[in-house]
Design an enzyme around this catalytic site. Sequence first.
Site, PDB file in Angstrom:
ATOM      1  N   LYS A  78     -39.262 -44.591 -17.252  1.00  0.00           N
ATOM      2  CA  LYS A  78     -38.001 -44.671 -17.982  1.00  0.00           C
ATOM      3  C   LYS A  78     -37.126 -45.772 -17.394  1.00  0.00           C
ATOM      4  O   LYS A  78     -37.025 -45.909 -16.168  1.00  0.00           O
ATOM      5  CB  LYS A  78     -37.286 -43.325 -17.906  1.00  0.00           C
ATOM      6  CG  LYS A  78     -36.001 -43.221 -18.728  1.00  0.00           C
ATOM      7  CD  LYS A  78     -35.433 -41.813 -18.629  1.00  0.00           C
ATOM      8  CE  LYS A  78     -34.176 -41.629 -19.469  1.00  0.00           C
ATOM      9  NZ  LYS A  78     -33.678 -40.236 -19.419  1.00  0.00           N
ATOM     10  N   SER A 153     -32.892 -38.001 -23.839  1.00  0.00           N
ATOM     11  CA  SER A 153     -32.821 -39.450 -23.772  1.00  0.00           C
ATOM     12  C   SER A 153     -34.137 -40.106 -23.357  1.00  0.00           C
ATOM     13  O   SER A 153     -34.295 -41.324 -23.485  1.00  0.00           O
ATOM     14  CB  SER A 153     -31.731 -39.844 -22.773  1.00  0.00           C
ATOM     15  OG  SER A 153     -32.079 -39.408 -21.460  1.00  0.00           O
ATOM     16  N   SER A 177     -33.335 -33.828 -21.212  1.00  0.00           N
ATOM     17  CA  SER A 177     -33.856 -35.125 -21.639  1.00  0.00           C
ATOM     18  C   SER A 177     -35.307 -35.379 -21.304  1.00  0.00           C
ATOM     19  O   SER A 177     -35.854 -36.407 -21.684  1.00  0.00           O
ATOM     20  CB  SER A 177     -32.992 -36.254 -21.063  1.00  0.00           C
ATOM     21  OG  SER A 177     -31.709 -36.242 -21.635  1.00  0.00           O
TER      22      SER A 177
END
Length: 486
Positions: A78, A153, A177
């Site tokens: 990420k 996210s 997330s």
Amino acid sequence: MNEICSLNLTALADALQKKEIGAEEATRACLDRIAATEERVGALLHVDAEGALARARQLDAQGPDASQPLWGVPVTVKDALSTQGMPTTAGSRILEGYMPVYDAFAVQRLREAGAVILGKNNLDEFAMGSTTENSAYKTTHNPWDPQRVPGGSSGGSAASVAACQCFASLGSDTGGSIRQPASLCGCTGIKPTYGRVSRYGLIAYGSSLDQIGPLGRSVADCARVLGVIAGHDQRDATCAPRPVDDYDAAAAAPSLKGARLGLPKEFYADGLAPEVRAVCEKAIETARAEGAEIVEVSLPHTNAAIATYYIIAMAEASSNLARFDGVRYGHRAADVKQLAELYVRSRSEGFGQEVKRRILLGTYVLSSGYYDAYFRKAAQVRRLIRDEYLAALEQCDALLAPVSPVTAWELGCHSADPLQMYLMDAYTLSLNLAGLPGLSLPVGMAAESRMPVGMQLIGKAFDEAGLFRLGAGLEAALPGIGLAQL
């Protein structure tokens, strides 16, 4: 699709150790898969093809190393995690062009374990969102249906795993997330106990809530990666100095027999979509048939969790994002004449709408006239929520609950209504307030939407091994959902 890409991480790692597949061969297969699918999925902000291939060739020249549990395994990260020599933007224009000079602790651990890092995943800007539509650079699409969101996210990480672009990915979980996009994309993900994984090198959203964790295609995959990245780090004062359990062994010993699983009745109330409820009920009956005892428990302050979470998270975000001012690093407005103008224009140009909204709300609840009325009260309710989880877990080995009230929704359908979007995290964010671990795994496909449905196993603090054992047992008893067909 190349047969290599259809393997799960543990199967690939075994094949690499036996020299049935080479590190460069596996890396090229993933890069080819990225080239074939990325236009439709949009999971990655940066692909380091040359660096990944060079790393794979180096590994092949050295030969397999049994002491490196991820030797030759291609993974993604990420873009909220610092990666030396690779861009790190947190999905924001304000960090465009930022190149860290160090690795996050979790990234460093991946490299030490022999992993090949392919690139950086898209995310909602500064991890603020539930759809990965808030990225400043692109929108990520769900591999099962490109017209739907992947969740957020960590939507880029989940989509990358589900699209078979990599074998695992690192995400971060502030209010769901990791677990929510794992559920919507039909993969597995775990939010570890707060303090189990060092946050060093993670661009902070909510410092008392954030936790790094893996996403993979199976419970065993997540167990393997968490075993690599967990552990004490002196650079993070909140990282627990506890030994790391043998997560591989836990996942290799699946068992539900004799387990006592609690169903939080507030998670099965009217807000749960009928098609999601039907899949969850089948999974519960499967667990019961495998020998688990199912009991009902209560978490009375669940309805207060959303308000509590967003007061605390936005307050912490307001504080953490104050450093992005156009002076030290990141975007700097041009043609300014005064320092105040530099701050205002740099931040106005660099931050997106959702980030600005959360900074403003966070600043408001921390202001002298409202701190006691909002932030202090939220901190008190947070403690009540944690105490309720601990009381429920005294009666059970783990809790079993849905991850999302609905399956993946269409792109753009909630973009104009942020409050409706916040409700999508109703079943995940209370766990971050409590600081406990949660493992999300796919349990079936919804009848109407034909999209994946996930459930989460919630455990006691630092009992990730127990969750892997139970999760592997449930995974083995369920028929599985297969791979997304892109």
